[in-house]
Design a protein around this motif. Structure first.
Motif, mmCIF file in Angstrom:
data_model
loop_
_atom_site.group_PDB
_atom_site.id
_atom_site.type_symbol
_atom_site.label_atom_id
_atom_site.label_comp_id
_atom_site.label_asym_id
_atom_site.label_seq_id
_atom_site.Cartn_x
_atom_site.Cartn_y
_atom_site.Cartn_z
ATOM 1 N N ASP A 1 -25.634 7.582 41.946
ATOM 2 C CA ASP A 1 -25.423 6.711 43.106
ATOM 3 C C ASP A 1 -25.945 7.351 44.390
ATOM 4 O OD1 ASP A 1 -24.302 4.802 41.515
ATOM 5 O OD2 ASP A 1 -22.222 5.323 41.984
ATOM 6 N N ILE B 1 -29.934 7.462 44.172
ATOM 7 C CA ILE B 1 -30.587 6.175 44.416
ATOM 8 C C ILE B 1 -30.269 5.666 45.818
ATOM 9 C CG2 ILE B 1 -30.790 3.783 43.653
ATOM 10 C CD1 ILE B 1 -32.019 5.853 41.752
ATOM 11 N N GLY C 1 -28.517 3.209 47.003
ATOM 12 C CA GLY C 1 -28.575 1.778 47.255
ATOM 13 C C GLY C 1 -29.967 1.180 47.320
ATOM 14 N N ARG C 2 -30.984 1.980 47.081
ATOM 15 C CA ARG C 2 -32.357 1.488 47.162
ATOM 16 C C ARG C 2 -32.745 0.760 45.878
ATOM 17 N NH1 ARG C 2 -35.333 7.003 48.439
ATOM 18 N NH2 ARG C 2 -33.888 7.630 46.775
ATOM 19 N N THR C 3 -33.639 -0.212 45.991
ATOM 20 C CA THR C 3 -34.091 -0.971 44.828
ATOM 21 C C THR C 3 -35.603 -0.842 44.678
ATOM 22 O OG1 THR C 3 -34.328 -2.990 46.154
ATOM 23 C CG2 THR C 3 -32.217 -2.631 45.042
ATOM 24 N N GLY C 4 -36.058 -0.865 43.442
ATOM 25 C CA GLY C 4 -37.488 -0.834 43.166
ATOM 26 C C GLY C 4 -38.211 0.366 43.740
ATOM 27 N N GLN D 1 -33.555 -0.187 35.293
ATOM 28 C CA GLN D 1 -32.790 -0.549 36.483
ATOM 29 C C GLN D 1 -33.683 -1.128 37.585
ATOM 30 O OE1 GLN D 1 -30.289 2.678 37.832
ATOM 31 N NE2 GLN D 1 -29.356 2.974 35.829
ATOM 32 N N GLY D 2 -34.970 -1.278 37.275
ATOM 33 C CA GLY D 2 -35.883 -1.903 38.224
ATOM 34 C C GLY D 2 -36.724 -0.948 39.036
ATOM 35 N N HIS D 3 -36.660 0.349 38.720
ATOM 36 C CA HIS D 3 -37.449 1.329 39.458
ATOM 37 C C HIS D 3 -38.784 1.576 38.751
ATOM 38 C CE1 HIS D 3 -33.861 1.890 41.773
ATOM 39 N NE2 HIS D 3 -33.174 2.289 40.715
#
Length: 230
Positions: free
Chosen positions: A76, A79, A81-84, A104-106
């Motif tokens: 947590d 990352i 809270g960042r996406t992609g 997870q989209g990264h």
């Protein structure tokens, strides 16, 4: 150790002596290696052929089929809270962490010298992939069909930011402790080159009694002047 580019997580930590610019400052994330059964000293430098043969011969006890315990514990914060985001895995082998984070989209980019590791990764993960030669350097690029995972089979020190730009996160899950000790300066220079301004860098490192075992994985006592925390 978990750090942001140019900003440390804890002000009471000591900078890494092999790096500059605050790159490797922060609270330590790692684990101790059990050397009770590893009495043989292995101080000689390891070549590309050494690691390639490890994979070809199936001598990869360092590989785990589960998410790394430090990544699971600090995911947590890593990352944030960042996406992609685009993530870098130096000397990645076939770590399952790459698939888990891609799911997870990264976006994942890994570099390793052992082609066998990449072939096994895609087979183990049941992923279709493409394979193509690199243009300006000796090696190959393995890429998942959705483009979320790109693995460069090449000399790590020939990798540059021109190949993939800079990264928002770097997960060093056993790279720093695997390289030859005298290569740590050029290793840290390459890592700093590919760090974006918002990059978070996490490294799993080891401390142990070098009178019983000398690596690899190599001790970090000569780098960090404070103890590793679990």
């Amino acid at each position: 150790m978990l750090a942001e580019n140019g900003r440390q997580w804890k002000s009471d930590s000591t900078p890494c002596t092999c790096c500059s610019g605050g790159f490797a400052q922060g609270s330590t994330v790692g684990y101790h290696v059990n050397v009770k059964e590893r009495k043989v000293k292995m101080s000689e430098n390891k070549t590309h052929e050494y690691w390639i043969n490890k994979w070809l011969e199936g001598k990869t006890s360092f590989h785990s089929e589960k998410m790394h315990i430090s990544l699971e514990k600090h995911l947590d914060k890593f990352i944030a809270g960042r996406t992609g985001i685009k993530m870098f895995f130096p000397l990645c082998g076939k770590t399952v962490d790459m698939r888990l984070l891609a799911d997870q989209g990264h976006y994942v980019v890994g570099v390793d010298i052992a082609e066998q590791a990449f072939q096994e990764f895609f087979i183990d993960q049941n992923l279709e992939y493409t394979e193509e030669p690199l243009k300006n350097v000796d090696g190959k690029l393995f890429k998942s069909m959705d483009g979320r995972i790109k693995l460069y089979c090449m000399d790590f020190y020939l990798f540059t930011k021109e190949m993939e730009g800079q990264f928002n996160a770097i997960w060093d899950r056993g790279s720093l402790v695997a390289i030859n000790i005298e290569d740590r300066i050029k290793y840290s220079q390459l890592i700093q080159e590919v760090m974006s301004p918002d990059c978070k860098y996490m490294v799993a490192a080891m401390q142990y009694d070098t009178s019983e075992y000398t690596g690899p994985p190599y001790n970090i006592l000569k780098i960090f002047k404070y103890p590793v925390t679990r």
